[in-house]
Design a protein around this motif. Structure first.
Motif, PDB file in Angstrom:
ATOM      1  N   TYR A 747       0.833  -1.197   0.000  1.00 27.87           N
ATOM      2  CA  TYR A 747       0.000   0.000   0.000  1.00 27.87           C
ATOM      3  C   TYR A 747       0.871   1.253   0.000  1.00 27.87           C
ATOM      4  O   TYR A 747       1.784   1.383   0.804  1.00 27.87           O
ATOM      5  N   VAL A 748       0.604   2.155  -0.948  1.00 26.83           N
ATOM      6  CA  VAL A 748       1.273   3.452  -1.000  1.00 26.83           C
ATOM      7  C   VAL A 748       0.187   4.517  -0.938  1.00 26.83           C
ATOM      8  O   VAL A 748      -0.726   4.532  -1.782  1.00 26.83           O
ATOM      9  N   PRO A 749       0.230   5.416   0.064  1.00 27.55           N
ATOM     10  CA  PRO A 749      -0.834   6.427   0.193  1.00 27.55           C
ATOM     11  C   PRO A 749      -1.018   7.237  -1.076  1.00 27.55           C
ATOM     12  O   PRO A 749      -0.048   7.640  -1.728  1.00 27.55           O
ATOM     13  N   ALA A 754      -4.796  14.490  -0.385  1.00 24.29           N
ATOM     14  CA  ALA A 754      -4.593  15.343   0.783  1.00 24.29           C
ATOM     15  C   ALA A 754      -4.876  16.803   0.470  1.00 24.29           C
ATOM     16  O   ALA A 754      -5.228  17.583   1.341  1.00 24.29           O
ATOM     17  N   LEU A 755      -4.688  17.209  -0.809  1.00 23.02           N
ATOM     18  CA  LEU A 755      -5.042  18.550  -1.287  1.00 23.02           C
ATOM     19  C   LEU A 755      -4.311  19.666  -0.565  1.00 23.02           C
ATOM     20  O   LEU A 755      -4.866  20.718  -0.316  1.00 23.02           O
ATOM     21  N   HIS A 756      -3.080  19.433  -0.192  1.00 22.19           N
ATOM     22  CA  HIS A 756      -2.269  20.477   0.441  1.00 22.19           C
ATOM     23  C   HIS A 756      -0.901  20.528  -0.231  1.00 22.19           C
ATOM     24  O   HIS A 756      -0.356  19.491  -0.618  1.00 22.19           O
ATOM     25  N   LYS A 763       1.439  14.729   3.798  1.00 28.33           N
ATOM     26  CA  LYS A 763       0.149  14.369   3.205  1.00 28.33           C
ATOM     27  C   LYS A 763      -0.318  13.011   3.734  1.00 28.33           C
ATOM     28  O   LYS A 763      -1.504  12.803   3.982  1.00 28.33           O
ATOM     29  N   GLY A 764       0.614  12.082   3.892  1.00 26.52           N
ATOM     30  CA  GLY A 764       0.253  10.773   4.425  1.00 26.52           C
ATOM     31  C   GLY A 764      -0.307  10.883   5.824  1.00 26.52           C
ATOM     32  O   GLY A 764      -1.262  10.187   6.176  1.00 26.52           O
ATOM     33  N   ASP A 765       0.265  11.783   6.638  1.00 27.40           N
ATOM     34  CA  ASP A 765      -0.255  11.989   7.991  1.00 27.40           C
ATOM     35  C   ASP A 765      -1.674  12.562   7.962  1.00 27.40           C
ATOM     36  O   ASP A 765      -2.520  12.199   8.774  1.00 27.40           O
ATOM     37  N   ASP A 800      -7.843   7.574  -1.402  1.00 25.84           N
ATOM     38  CA  ASP A 800      -6.840   6.896  -0.590  1.00 25.84           C
ATOM     39  C   ASP A 800      -7.500   5.967   0.423  1.00 25.84           C
ATOM     40  O   ASP A 800      -7.028   4.848   0.649  1.00 25.84           O
ATOM     41  N   CYS A 801      -8.612   6.427   1.028  1.00 27.56           N
ATOM     42  CA  CYS A 801      -9.323   5.571   1.978  1.00 27.56           C
ATOM     43  C   CYS A 801      -9.852   4.317   1.279  1.00 27.56           C
ATOM     44  O   CYS A 801      -9.851   3.227   1.846  1.00 27.56           O
ATOM     45  N   HIS A 802     -10.304   4.484   0.044  1.00 27.10           N
ATOM     46  CA  HIS A 802     -10.798   3.343  -0.726  1.00 27.10           C
ATOM     47  C   HIS A 802      -9.675   2.330  -0.933  1.00 27.10           C
ATOM     48  O   HIS A 802      -9.859   1.115  -0.766  1.00 27.10           O
ATOM     49  N   LEU A 803      -8.503   2.834  -1.295  1.00 33.65           N
ATOM     50  CA  LEU A 803      -7.361   1.949  -1.508  1.00 33.65           C
ATOM     51  C   LEU A 803      -6.954   1.268  -0.209  1.00 33.65           C
ATOM     52  O   LEU A 803      -6.696   0.052  -0.182  1.00 33.65           O
ATOM     53  N   ALA A 804      -6.887   2.049   0.904  1.00 34.25           N
ATOM     54  CA  ALA A 804      -6.488   1.485   2.190  1.00 34.25           C
ATOM     55  C   ALA A 804      -7.446   0.399   2.651  1.00 34.25           C
ATOM     56  O   ALA A 804      -7.031  -0.659   3.145  1.00 34.25           O
TER      57      ALA A 804
END
Length: 838
Positions: A747-749, A754-756, A763-765, A800-804
C-alpha cells in the motif's frame, strides 16, 4: 328478550341537570318560531323560569280534560325533544328527556326515536343502552320506529354486536321490515364495516318478497359501501336492480350510483349514468367533478366545472374543494392555488377541507410564501367561527406542519407540533412531524420521535402505515439497519396488511440503503402484490451495490409483466449500468427506449449517459453526446462531466465543465471541490489557492467530511482528525498498526487526495486522519468477530481511503460495507464490489 335490566335505568336520573321552568311567554315564543336556530333553542332553555307542568296547558290553550291535557303535554315534550335533535342540540334533547321523566310524564312511541337519535349522535353507548332498557321495560321496543331507532343508535355508537342482536330478534319474531333491514345496513356502513353491510344487503335481496323489497333508502345506504370494499361490480348489479325496480329515476339513487362509480374510479360508467339523469342537482355535479379530480383527469373535471357555470348551477364549497384537492393530490400545487384564488373571488367561503387541500398543494411545490398566506387566512377563518370542532382545527394544523416541513422550514413545523397539547395530537400529527425530520431534517430526531410516540401509552397513539414508512425513510437515510430491522419486526407482529404494499416498498428501500440488498430481495420475493415502485426500488438497490446484472434481470422480468415502463424505470436502468461499468448495455437501452417503450429521453437520462461514459473514461464521447442533445445542458450534465474529469484527471475538459457551471450560476461546494481536486492532482497549487479564494469570497463553505458506523453500543460519528471519542487512543493506535501492516503489503498512500501543498510525508499523515478510516478502526474494535462493519459517509469516499480499505480487508475477519454519497462499496478479501466505477 334483551336488556331487561331495570337497574340500568338509574343512569337516566343520575347527575340530572334539572332544567329551569318555563313561562308561558317563552313556550309560546319557541313554538311559534318557524325555524329557530340552535342558539335560539339554547336561549329558550336558559329563559325557562316557571313550572312546565303548570303552564304548558295555559300556553297552548289546551283542553281542561285531564286525559286530553296529558296527551297534549306529552306532545309538547316530544316537540321540544324533536326540536333539540333537528337543530343538533343533542345534549339538550337528552336533558329534556331526563327532565320529562323526573316530572313523571310518560314517554310514548314518538319520544324514543328522537332520544335514541340524540344518544347515537353523541356516541353515548351507556345512555343509549339505558334508553333501550327503558323501551323494553315499558313495551315500546315492539314499535317499529323505536326498534329501528335502537339499531341505528347502536350502529352510531359502534356497538355492532348489540345492533345485530336487536335485528336478529326482530327477524326471529317475524316483525322485520324494510326499515329494519335498512337500519342494520346503515349501521354497518356508518361503522365502515363495508363488507358486512354488503353481506346483509345480499341477505335482504335473498329474502326479497312483495312486502320486503329494497327501496330508495336501501340503495342509498348500500351503494356507498361498494367503493371502500372495491366491489364496483356488485355496485353495477345494484345499479341494474334500481333500473328493474323503477328506482333509477330517483335523484338520490342516481346520485348514489354516480358517486359509487366515481369512488371506484369507474368514471366512464359514472359519466353514462350522469348524462342519462333527467334530474340533476348540485350533488350529482359534485360527485362527477370530485371523481375526475381524484384520478387526475383534470380536463374533464374542469369541463364539468365550466358547464356548471354556464348552466348557472350554485358552485358550492364542495365543488371548489374537489377541484383544489384533485390538483393538490396530483402535485399540481400552483394550479390548486389558482383555483383557490378564483373560489375566494367568487365569494364562496372555504371550509376546513379546502384549507387542508390548499396547504397540501403548497407543500407539493414548496410554495412557502403562499403557504404562509394560507396560514394567516386559516387563523382568521378559525377565529371568525364559534364553537370550532377541535378535530377540524387539528386537520388544518396538521396540514400546516406538513406544509412547513415540505417547504424545508422544519423549525416552524416543530414549533407548531410542540404547541399542541399531548392529549390533542393524533396519529397524523405524529406522522407529519416524523416525516418532516425523516425527509428534510435530522433523521435521528425522526426515530427519536417515533420512540416517544410509541412509549407514551397514556394516549394510545398507534402508528399507521404512513408513520412506519416515514420511520423507514429515516432508517434508509442513516443506513440504520438495526433500527430498520426492529421496525420490520413490529410490522410483522402487528399485521399491517391494509398498507403492506407501500410499507414493503419502504422496507426494500431501507434494506438496500442500509447495505443488505439480499434482505431487500427477500422482502420483494414474499410480496403478494407489487407495483412499479417495488420493481424500481429493488433495481435501484442492485445498482447502488454495483450488481448491474441482477438489476437488469429484474428489469427484464418487469418488461414481461403488465406494468408500464416509464422514464423513471429507465433512469434506474441507466444508473445501474453506470455503477457497474456496463457501457455497451447502457447505450443500447438508451438508444432503444423510445422505439421499444415510447419513452423520450429527458435531461436526467442524458445526465445518466454522461455519467456512464465519464466513469468509463470516454470523455470525448460524453462531450459529443452533450453537443448532440436536443435540449440545452443543465447543471446536472456539467456536474456529471466534471466529476468524471476528477476521476480521470482531465484538466482541460474539467475547466470547461466548471466554466459552464459558472455561466449557469450553479456553482456549489461540490463543483468547487472537484475542480480544486483536479488542480491539486496536477500540482497546480496556485489554481488550488485561487479556487479556495473564490469559495471564500462567494461565501461557499466546503461541507466537512463525516462518517458514522454502527457498533455494539450504538452509532459513533467521526469527522476528520476527530479525537473527541472516549476510545480515541485505541482507535488511532489500531489505525497506525493497520497502516503499518498494509504498507508492508504494497500500500502506497494516494497523496493527491490530501489537497495540500506540502511534502508527501505530511500528506500521508493528513490522510491518516480521514473520517472513514477512524470509523473503520472503531468498527473493528467494537464489532463481534466475522460481523460486517457498516460505515456511512456524507460525501464520496476518499480515493486513498478506498485503496487502504481494499488492503485492510485482506487482514481482518470482517466484510467492510461502506456507503458514500454515490453508491455502496463492499470490501472483502482485497477487492471492492465497485470495480473502480465510483
Amino acid at each position: 328478550m334483551l336488556f331487561r335490566s331495570p337497574p340500568i335505568l338509574k343512569l337516566l336520573f343520575s347527575n340530572s341537570a334539572v332544567l329551569h321552568r318555563s313561562s308561558s311567554t317563552t313556550i309560546t315564543y319557541f313554538f311559534s318560531s318557524s325555524a329557530p336556530s340552535s342558539s335560539a333553542f339554547s336561549d329558550f332553555l336558559k329563559r325557562c323560569k316557571s313550572s312546565i307542568k303548570a303552564k304548558l296547558v295555559v300556553a297552548g290553550g289546551l283542553s281542561a280534560d285531564p286525559e286530553t291535557a296529558c296527551l297534549h303535554l306529552v306532545f309538547w315534550w316530544n316537540n321540544l325533544i324533536k326540536r333539540g335533535v333537528l337543530f343538533r342540540s343533542y345534549e339538550h334533547a337528552f336533558l329534556l328527556f331526563r327532565e320529562m321523566l323526573r316530572l313523571q310524564w310518560t314517554p310514548d312511541g314518538y319520544t324514543f326515536p328522537y332520544v335514541l337519535k340524540a344518544c347515537g349522535e353523541l356516541s353515548s353507548f351507556r345512555r343509549g343502552e339505558s334508553v333501550h332498557a327503558f323501551c323494553v321495560v315499558t313495551g315500546h321496543d315492539a314499535n317499529v320506529f323505536v326498534r329501528n331507532g335502537v339499531i341505528a343508535m347502536y350502529g352510531r355508537c359502534g356497538a355492532l354486536d348489540h345492533a345485530h342482536k336487536v335485528f336478529d330478534e326482530t327477524v326471529v319474531r317475524g316483525i322485520d321490515d324494510v326499515i329494519s333491514w335498512n337500519s342494520i345496513v346503515a349501521a354497518y356502513a356508518h361503522s365502515q364495516d363495508f363488507r358486512r353491510a354488503l353481506g346483509v344487503f345480499g341477505s335482504m335481496i335473498a329474502k326479497c318478497d312483495i312486502e320486503l323489497r329494497p327501496d330508495v333508502i336501501s340503495l342509498v345506504n348500500v351503494l356507498p359501501a361498494c367503493a371502500p370494499a372495491k366491489a364496483w361490480r356488485l355496485g353495477k348489479q345494484i345499479h341494474g336492480y334500481a333500473i328493474r325496480r323503477g328506482l333509477y329515476e330517483d335523484v338520490f339513487v342516481g346520485n348514489a350510483i354516480v358517486d359509487m362509480y366515481a369512488k371506484c374510479e369507474q368514471m366512464n360508467e359514472a359519466n353514462k349514468v350522469f348524462e342519462r339523469m333527467e334530474v340533476k342537482d348540485v350533488v350529482s355535479w359534485n360527485a362527477m367533478v370530485t371523481g375526475y379530480s381524484q384520478i387526475g383527469r383534470f380536463t374533464e373535471a374542469l369541463g364539468l366545472f365550466e358547464r356548471m357555470r354556464h348552466q348557472e348551477i350554485e358552485l358550492n364549497v364542495i365543488t371548489w374543494s374537489a377541484v383544489i384537492a384533485g390538483y393538490a393530490q396530483r402535485g399540481f400545487g400552483y394550479e390548486a392555488l389558482n383555483v383557490f384564488k378564483e373560489m375566494r373571488l367568487s365569494g364562496t367561503r372555504p371550509n376546513i377541507v379546502t384549507l387542508a387541500s390548499v396547504l397540501s398543494g403548497c407543500a407539493a411545490v414548496g410554495a412557502l410564501r403562499q403557504g404562509k398566506e394560507t396560514h394567516c387566512y386559516a387563523i382568521k377563518q378559525m377565529l371568525s367561527l364559534e364553537g370550532n370542532d377541535p378535530e377540524e382545527d387539528l386537520m388544518v394544523i396538521n396540514g400546516l406542519i406538513d406544509m412547513y416541513a415540505k417547504c424545508k422550514n422544519v423549525e416552524i413545523a416543530r414549533a407548531m407540533f410542540d404547541a399542541i397539547d399531548c392529549k390533542d395530537r393524533n396519529v397524523v400529527t405524529w406522522t407529519v412531524i416524523i416525516g418532516a425530520y425523516a425527509q428534510h431534517g435530522d433523521a435521528n430526531e425522526a426515530l427519536e420521535l417515533l420512540s416517544v410516540m410509541m412509549k407514551d401509552d397514556s394516549y394510545s397513539i398507534i402508528p399507521n402505515g404512513f408513520t412506519i414508512s416515514c420511520a423507514l425513510m429515516a432508517c434508509a437515510r442513516l443506513a440504520s439497519l438495526r433500527v430498520g430491522q426492529q421496525i420490520h419486526a413490529y410490522v410483522l407482529r402487528n399485521h399491517y396488511e391494509n398498507c403492506m404494499l407501500f410499507v414493503s416498498n419502504c422496507l426494500i428501500d431501507m434494506y438496500a440503503k442500509s447495505g443488505d440488498i439480499d434482505k431487500a430481495r427477500k422482502v420483494f420475493d414474499v410480496m403478494t402484490q407489487r407495483n412499479t415502485v417495488s420493481w424500481t426500488s429493488l433495481m435501484t438497490g442492485y445498482g447502488m451495490h454495483g450488481r448491474g446484472d441482477d438489476a437488469l434481470q429484474v428489469f427484464e422480468k418487469m418488461r414481461h409483466g403488465e406494468l408500464v415502463i416509464d422514464g423513471v424505470t429507465f433512469l434506474v436502468v441507466l444508473y445501474a449500468c453506470s455503477h457497474s461499468g456496463m457501457v455497451e448495455k447502457g447505450m443500447n437501452y438508451f438508444n432503444n427506449m423510445t422505439r421499444d417503450h415510447g419513452v423520450i429521453p429527458e435531461i436526467e437520462h442524458y445526465a445518466c449517459m454522461v455519467d456512464l461514459l465519464g466513469r468509463a473514461g470516454r470523455l470525448d464521447k460524453a462531450m459529443k453526446l452533450i453537443q448532440d442533445m436536443p435540449m440545452e445542458p443543465t447543471s446536472i450534465i456539467w456536474f456529471s462531466l466534471l466529476s468524471a474529469c476528477r476521476v480521470h484527471k482531465n484538466v482541460e475538459i474539467g475547466e470547461y465543465a466548471a466554466a459552464k457551471l459558472s455561466e449557469l450560476e450553479a456553482e456549489n461546494d461540490g463543483s468547487y471541490t472537484l475542480l480544486s481536486n483536479i488542480y491539486a492532482n496536477a500540482r497546480r497549487w496556485k489554481d488550488v489557492a485561487r479556487i479556495r479564494s473564490l469559495m471564500k469570497h462567494s461565501g461557499i463553505k466546503k461541507r466537512p467530511g463525516c462518517s458514522w458506523v454502527q457498533g455494539k453500543k450504538g452509532t459513533a460519528v467521526f469527522f476528520v482528525g476527530d479525537r473527541r471519542h472516549p476510545m480515541s487512543d485505541k482507535i488511532y493506535n489500531l489505525l497506525a498498526d493497520l497502516i503499518h501492516r498494509i504498507k508492508g503489503m504494497g500500500y502506497v498512500p494516494e497523496t493527491s487526495f490530501a489537497l495540500h501543498d506540502v511534502d508527501d510525508e505530511e500528506k500521508g499523515d493528513l490522510l491518516f486522519e480521514h473520517s472513514e478510516k477512524l470509523a473503520l478502526a472503531y468498527g473493528i474494535l467494537t464489532s463481534a468477530p466475522g460481523m460486517p462493519i457498516r460505515i456511512t459517509k456524507n460525501l464520496r469516499v476518499c480515493g486513498d481511503c478506498h485503496l487502504a480499505m481494499t488492503y485492510i480487508s485482506k487482514i481482518i475477519d470482517h466484510e467492510i460495507i461502506l456507503r458514500d454519497s454515490s453508491r455502496f462499496h463492499h470490501f472483502k478479501n482485497g477487492s471492492c464490489s465497485c470495480r473502480g466505477y465510483w
